[in-house]
Enzyme design. Sequence first.
Site, PDB file in Angstrom:
ATOM      1  N   TYR A 162      47.689  41.954  31.515  1.00 53.46           N
ATOM      2  CA  TYR A 162      47.431  40.775  32.630  1.00 53.46           C
ATOM      3  C   TYR A 162      46.803  39.664  31.893  1.00 53.46           C
ATOM      4  O   TYR A 162      46.071  39.716  30.859  1.00 53.46           O
ATOM      5  CB  TYR A 162      46.607  41.351  33.785  1.00 53.46           C
ATOM      6  CG  TYR A 162      46.286  40.192  34.723  1.00 53.46           C
ATOM      7  CD1 TYR A 162      47.117  40.122  35.768  1.00 53.46           C
ATOM      8  CD2 TYR A 162      45.139  39.485  34.705  1.00 53.46           C
ATOM      9  CE1 TYR A 162      46.824  39.120  36.740  1.00 53.46           C
ATOM     10  CE2 TYR A 162      44.899  38.442  35.503  1.00 53.46           C
ATOM     11  CZ  TYR A 162      45.610  38.349  36.734  1.00 53.46           C
ATOM     12  OH  TYR A 162      45.307  37.506  37.578  1.00 53.46           O
ATOM     13  N   TRP A 196      46.575  34.910  32.179  1.00 58.54           N
ATOM     14  CA  TRP A 196      47.210  33.650  32.487  1.00 58.54           C
ATOM     15  C   TRP A 196      47.781  32.831  31.093  1.00 58.54           C
ATOM     16  O   TRP A 196      48.911  31.943  31.353  1.00 58.54           O
ATOM     17  CB  TRP A 196      46.312  32.842  32.975  1.00 58.54           C
ATOM     18  CG  TRP A 196      46.018  32.500  34.497  1.00 58.54           C
ATOM     19  CD1 TRP A 196      45.921  33.932  35.058  1.00 58.54           C
ATOM     20  CD2 TRP A 196      46.400  31.770  35.395  1.00 58.54           C
ATOM     21  NE1 TRP A 196      45.863  33.380  36.464  1.00 58.54           N
ATOM     22  CE2 TRP A 196      46.132  32.222  36.677  1.00 58.54           C
ATOM     23  CE3 TRP A 196      46.755  30.281  35.380  1.00 58.54           C
ATOM     24  CZ2 TRP A 196      46.341  31.585  38.028  1.00 58.54           C
ATOM     25  CZ3 TRP A 196      46.818  29.685  36.365  1.00 58.54           C
ATOM     26  CH2 TRP A 196      46.579  30.078  37.765  1.00 58.54           C
TER      27      TRP A 196
HETATM   28  P1  PGD Z   1      42.204  33.840  30.367  1.00 54.39           P
HETATM   29  O1  PGD Z   1      40.855  33.483  29.974  1.00 54.39           O
HETATM   30  O2  PGD Z   1      43.081  32.880  31.195  1.00 54.39           O
HETATM   31  O3  PGD Z   1      41.678  34.842  31.384  1.00 54.39           O
HETATM   32  O4  PGD Z   1      41.856  36.380  33.462  1.00 54.39           O
HETATM   33  P2  PGD Z   1      42.656  36.080  32.085  1.00 54.39           P
HETATM   34  O5  PGD Z   1      42.976  37.228  31.310  1.00 54.39           O
HETATM   35  O6  PGD Z   1      44.097  35.560  32.716  1.00 54.39           O
HETATM   36  O7  PGD Z   1      42.862  34.671  29.324  1.00 54.39           O
HETATM   37  C1  PGD Z   1      44.234  34.209  28.789  1.00 54.39           C
HETATM   38  C2  PGD Z   1      44.170  34.382  27.297  1.00 54.39           C
HETATM   39  O8  PGD Z   1      45.245  34.021  26.961  1.00 54.39           O
HETATM   40  C3  PGD Z   1      43.035  33.479  26.607  1.00 54.39           C
HETATM   41  O9  PGD Z   1      42.219  34.388  25.705  1.00 54.39           O
HETATM   42  C4  PGD Z   1      43.985  32.639  25.815  1.00 54.39           C
HETATM   43  O10 PGD Z   1      43.603  32.266  24.377  1.00 54.39           O
HETATM   44  C5  PGD Z   1      45.423  33.399  25.416  1.00 54.39           C
HETATM   45  N1  PGD Z   1      46.441  32.589  25.343  1.00 54.39           N
HETATM   46  C6  PGD Z   1      46.855  31.394  25.670  1.00 54.39           C
HETATM   47  N2  PGD Z   1      47.976  30.903  25.365  1.00 54.39           N
HETATM   48  C7  PGD Z   1      48.407  32.041  24.598  1.00 54.39           C
HETATM   49  C8  PGD Z   1      49.771  32.217  24.089  1.00 54.39           C
HETATM   50  O11 PGD Z   1      50.700  31.590  24.068  1.00 54.39           O
HETATM   51  N3  PGD Z   1      50.128  33.625  23.479  1.00 54.39           N
HETATM   52  C9  PGD Z   1      48.964  34.563  23.612  1.00 54.39           C
HETATM   53  N4  PGD Z   1      49.199  35.873  22.934  1.00 54.39           N
HETATM   54  N5  PGD Z   1      47.963  34.511  23.998  1.00 54.39           N
HETATM   55  C10 PGD Z   1      47.571  33.105  24.654  1.00 54.39           C
HETATM   56  C11 PGD Z   1      41.686  35.732  34.436  1.00 54.39           C
HETATM   57  C12 PGD Z   1      41.243  36.696  35.796  1.00 54.39           C
HETATM   58  O12 PGD Z   1      39.933  37.097  35.676  1.00 54.39           O
HETATM   59  C13 PGD Z   1      41.797  36.064  36.969  1.00 54.39           C
HETATM   60  S1  PGD Z   1      43.096  35.267  37.176  1.00 54.39           S
HETATM   61  C14 PGD Z   1      40.895  36.003  38.199  1.00 54.39           C
HETATM   62  S2  PGD Z   1      41.387  35.225  39.714  1.00 54.39           S
HETATM   63  C15 PGD Z   1      39.509  36.957  38.118  1.00 54.39           C
HETATM   64  N6  PGD Z   1      38.478  36.003  38.553  1.00 54.39           N
HETATM   65  C16 PGD Z   1      37.234  36.862  38.545  1.00 54.39           C
HETATM   66  C17 PGD Z   1      36.315  36.299  39.091  1.00 54.39           C
HETATM   67  O13 PGD Z   1      36.343  35.603  40.103  1.00 54.39           O
HETATM   68  N7  PGD Z   1      35.057  36.982  38.967  1.00 54.39           N
HETATM   69  C18 PGD Z   1      34.920  37.692  38.320  1.00 54.39           C
HETATM   70  N8  PGD Z   1      33.793  38.537  38.426  1.00 54.39           N
HETATM   71  N9  PGD Z   1      36.018  38.360  37.260  1.00 54.39           N
HETATM   72  C19 PGD Z   1      37.132  37.879  37.636  1.00 54.39           C
HETATM   73  N10 PGD Z   1      38.122  38.224  36.416  1.00 54.39           N
HETATM   74  C20 PGD Z   1      39.589  37.653  36.851  1.00 54.39           C
END
Ligand code: PGD
Length: 763
Positions: A108, A110
């Site tokens: 999972y 973004w």
């Molecule tokens: P991001 O930080 O967006 O978090 O969780 P998610 O895992 O989506 O992580 C994306 C990662 O992808 C980053 O580390 C980035 O460096 C990497 N990345 C970016 N581009 C690329 C690429 O091209 N290739 C590769 N291999 N990697 C890449 C988000 C999630 O957290 C979400 S959506 C929600 S809604 C939740 N929200 C909460 C919340 O409100 N409260 C708590 N306590 N916890 C939550 N967790 C959830």
Amino acid sequence: MNDGWSTHSSHWGAFSARWDGRDIEVAPDAGDPAPSPILGNFTDALRHRARIERPMVRRSWLNKTSEPRTLDGAFVELAWDEVLDLLATELSRVHADHGAAAIFGGSYGWASAGRFHHAQSQIHRFLNVAFGGYVRSVNSYSAGASAVILPHVLGPFEALSRRNVTWEQVSEHTDVVLAFGGMALKNSMVASGGISRHIERDAMRKAAERGAQFYCISPLRDDLPEQAAATWLPIRVGTDVALMLGLAHSLVAENLHDRDLLARYCNGYDKFERYLLGLDDRQPKHAGWASDITGMAAAEIVALARKAAQGRTLVTVSHSLQRAQYGEQPVWMGAVLAAMLGQIGLPGGGYNYALGALGHTGRRVNAVPIPTMPQGRNGVEDFIPVARISDMLLNPGQPFEYNGRTLRYPDIKLVYWAGGNPFHHHQDINRLRRAFNVPQTIVVHETAWTPSARFADIVLPATMTLERDDIGAAATDPRLIAMRKLAPPIGEARDDFDIFAALARRLGVEHPFTEGRDSRQWLAHLYETTRKALAAKGLDAPDFDEFWRRGELALPSEPDDGGFLRAFRDDPDAHKLPTPSGKIEIFSGTIAGFNYADCPGHPTWLPSTEPPSARHPLTLIANQPATRLHSQLDFGRHSQSRKVAGREVVRLNPVDARARGIADGDIVRLFNDRGACLAAAALSGDVAAGVIHLPTGAWYDPQADGDDPALCVHGNPNVLTRDIGTSRLAQGCTGQVSVVECEKYLGQLPPIRTFDPPQPADR
Ligand code: PGD
């Protein structure tokens, strides 16, 4: 643009940029009325020390010594060919010994906005092609509960949140907005795939200037922007369902509910009304009852019900309310309240679940498809609701319940992650650490040394979005953006696609994976779907090279027609809802038939099983950050500029701060039985008393040689959150709400080490 400027896009906005070999200069899209400040995180990100430059492998994994995984473990640098050979061999071994159902590819996250280099699509396609499938995850951390309950009671989640009441309708028609959980601009600033126009702030301003009254029902005043000129109703955290019931009861008591609509368009109102009036449990859910639970005065509840019954009223429920225990209930009860008010399907009225929760909502939907990477077919049946990752790894073979079914957790030997950061996004990180010690092998593709990369065995450096060409697009944004490469990849970083193509070659499935195309050919190929659809409508449909030269392309929208709820309202017989009764299910026989005490057959007030206590009297809100998207680019300039002493900022009410001797800027320790973290205190009257607000996204940074569980010295709230499902129905994420205590931190301040990469070790 010229002079080295190139168009590009991100989940938080389209922009142009140029690179001077060190920093990036960023200019928001000229047509964007309210660009996001988090574009500022790109400035110094490209060559930051946190970037991963070369493939690395955990030494203990390489040498097959059985040491537990830690974030401090030694890593060895390997050449690409060697690491890919090793990984291909390991994948083949796991597949041969245990089958595809031993590989977790749910992965999972973004990642980045481009539609081709979409890490999740790439990893899923690779695992499908190479092994015929993988254990997947369903639903999201955003909408874990609502995505499951809404189809039972109203209709498809996407259509309800995305093709419903638009911001145009709110500006023009709405008189009253009951915003349960608010509609914070930091959330609507973001849309997966990109967003070229941030319209929410001005739409709320226009509505307020016309006389619309917004109510911000949230512990945080700034969950609605100033421009909405909202009335703040800071009810107790997690009591929205009780307030909704109090409002519903007040409507019935004053005969203000729409009986015709309830009879013609709804199923089972009679059963719900028995509950509302307390005919069976002898507890009417009247305003006085709701007042005791929510802390809002009974007279205010009655007045609010009267106000809502007068004009065009819109009920919205944010994602945050359902990211909590029993999160299905506010989503369902919001719909029931809107039905009782009688305005479902009218312009600017009724119910729009999640309006403002992302930049995808409240907009017109595109009339042509956007480029999408095909993922192939997954032949493995096993799956988990996405937030059950620790449960799965810790309990192989054990049963769990989900949406009326009893399933079993698969026995996972290899975890493969690309484009997500579970050590940011998952709850109870100390438990996750134990869970991530179970599989034999963990593989991560990352752009930077996130804690998830630090916890993996095989770490492969991925390019970040600015280092490759891609196409930015979302089904709710009227622009297709050419995301042009701005800089060469750092070190030896490769695109996820190229990494998977090289692995596919080693596994003998290169052609099925690449179909003979390189990245550029894939972009042109994916673009063709959109071009053909434009041409079929007789619209401007340039070929790929011309689109790329222009940098963007306008896409047509569907009319602002209110979607399927408007059609249902106009003719409930011809346009039945896709529910068992064809109507709004105020009572659901299907859900009642599951016999879940934690999700009964109609909306019900269910108090949290972890209420504030003498030991943990404060309620922690761990929501989305305003300074970055999730944990992405936490090392970037804008995110860093908002930290204090390098720590994430936690806001608390001056009353609670004073009671603990905490002053503005003090470093504090937040703790409960699951863990502890440091953060920098900011006193704010915008946070309700009894509440403490620490957004997510500060990279997990456990203190070296610290206690067990280790203190996170940086401020990641997920060391404190609860890792339980919302209910047996949806098993969604419950990270939003926890109980904690907070104290001034008097120890010596530990350094922040989370952005320091591991030093290469000898084999
Ligand atoms: P991001 O930080 O967006 O978090 O969780 P998610 O895992 O989506 O992580 C994306 C990662 O992808 C980053 O580390 C980035 O460096 C990497 N990345 C970016 N581009 C690329 C690429 O091209 N290739 C590769 N291999 N990697 C890449 C988000 C999630 O957290 C979400 S959506 C929600 S809604 C939740 N929200 C909460 C919340 O409100 N409260 C708590 N306590 N916890 C939550 N967790 C959830």
